[in-house]
Design a protein around this motif. Sequence first.
Motif, short mmCIF file in Angstrom:
data_model
loop_
_atom_site.label_atom_id
_atom_site.label_comp_id
_atom_site.label_asym_id
_atom_site.label_seq_id
_atom_site.Cartn_x
_atom_site.Cartn_y
_atom_site.Cartn_z
N TYR A 5 52.09 2.57 31.98
CA TYR A 5 52.86 3.22 33.04
C TYR A 5 53.53 2.17 33.90
CZ TYR A 5 50.33 7.71 32.47
OH TYR A 5 49.80 8.87 32.00
N VAL A 27 50.35 -0.03 35.03
CA VAL A 27 49.05 0.18 34.39
C VAL A 27 49.13 -0.40 32.98
CG1 VAL A 27 47.36 1.86 33.59
CG2 VAL A 27 48.57 2.25 35.75
N SER A 31 43.59 -0.51 29.49
CA SER A 31 42.86 -0.85 30.71
C SER A 31 42.14 0.37 31.24
CB SER A 31 43.81 -1.40 31.77
OG SER A 31 44.76 -0.43 32.15
N VAL A 33 41.48 1.77 34.93
CA VAL A 33 41.91 1.56 36.30
C VAL A 33 41.24 2.60 37.19
CG1 VAL A 33 43.88 1.53 37.89
CG2 VAL A 33 44.12 0.61 35.56
N THR A 187 44.03 4.20 27.31
CA THR A 187 44.12 3.73 28.69
C THR A 187 43.47 4.80 29.56
OG1 THR A 187 46.19 2.58 28.21
CG2 THR A 187 45.72 3.05 30.53
N VAL A 189 42.49 6.15 33.54
CA VAL A 189 42.68 6.07 34.99
C VAL A 189 41.70 7.05 35.62
CG1 VAL A 189 44.29 6.30 36.91
CG2 VAL A 189 45.12 5.51 34.69
N SER A 202 35.46 0.13 35.87
CA SER A 202 36.88 -0.22 35.94
C SER A 202 37.13 -1.71 35.76
CB SER A 202 37.46 0.22 37.30
OG SER A 202 37.27 1.59 37.52
N SER A 216 44.87 -3.84 45.69
CA SER A 216 44.44 -3.82 44.29
C SER A 216 43.41 -4.91 44.10
CB SER A 216 45.63 -4.04 43.36
OG SER A 216 45.24 -3.98 42.02
#
Length: 218
Positions: A5, A27, A31, A33, A187, A189, A202, A216
């Motif tokens: 993203y 993103v 990952s 997040v 991925t 989130v 995370s 962050s």
Amino acid sequence: MNAMYELTDVRQRYGARDALHIDALSVAPRSIVGVAGPNGSGKSTLLRILAFLERPVSGAVRFDGADVTQAGNGVRRRVTLLTQEPYLLKRSVAGNVGYGLKVRGEAMDEGRIAEALHMVGLAPESFARRPWRELSGGEAQRVALAARLILRPRVLLLDEPTASLDEESAERIKAAAKAAREEWGATVVIVSHDMDWLTSVSDTIVRMREGRLVRSEG
């Protein structure tokens, strides 16, 4: 490699109220997040935009390198969202887990159903035929997650997945999120108020306040 993203100057407004203003957010693929912040900080609004369930009033959203501000169903199928209070159909556990396959015109594959249940720590031989009404809160949340994992989404979005859950269920959800990343490169989130749990799962934690990103970490 493209970011999964990329959001640029994304704003969302409900009536006269500004709910979200993201100057820039990237993103990375594969990952996990975490998104943290107080109630009303825009976390769930952000997830709904990432799930293509809402269209921002302005700004650009790129998904895997392509502008998808006005995303169609093909893009939406690559992303799945687990809400804080997921709805289960009035049928068996297997019927709930496999329902997404049916909607997509695929066979209700018992092997895939069993695999998804194993990922969330529910033994298929004990749970597959169990009616929805006989599940505890933690079991129901794990069944709802299995129903999304069976689709092997590119992106898994989780909104307060451990709220009011027992420790075992919370650990199972953590393990499932990590397995989705390891097994097919998803991925993930995750929005959560449980900072200890969120930190443990995370790679990066993004903090929000009043609709904006403020920090962050990771």
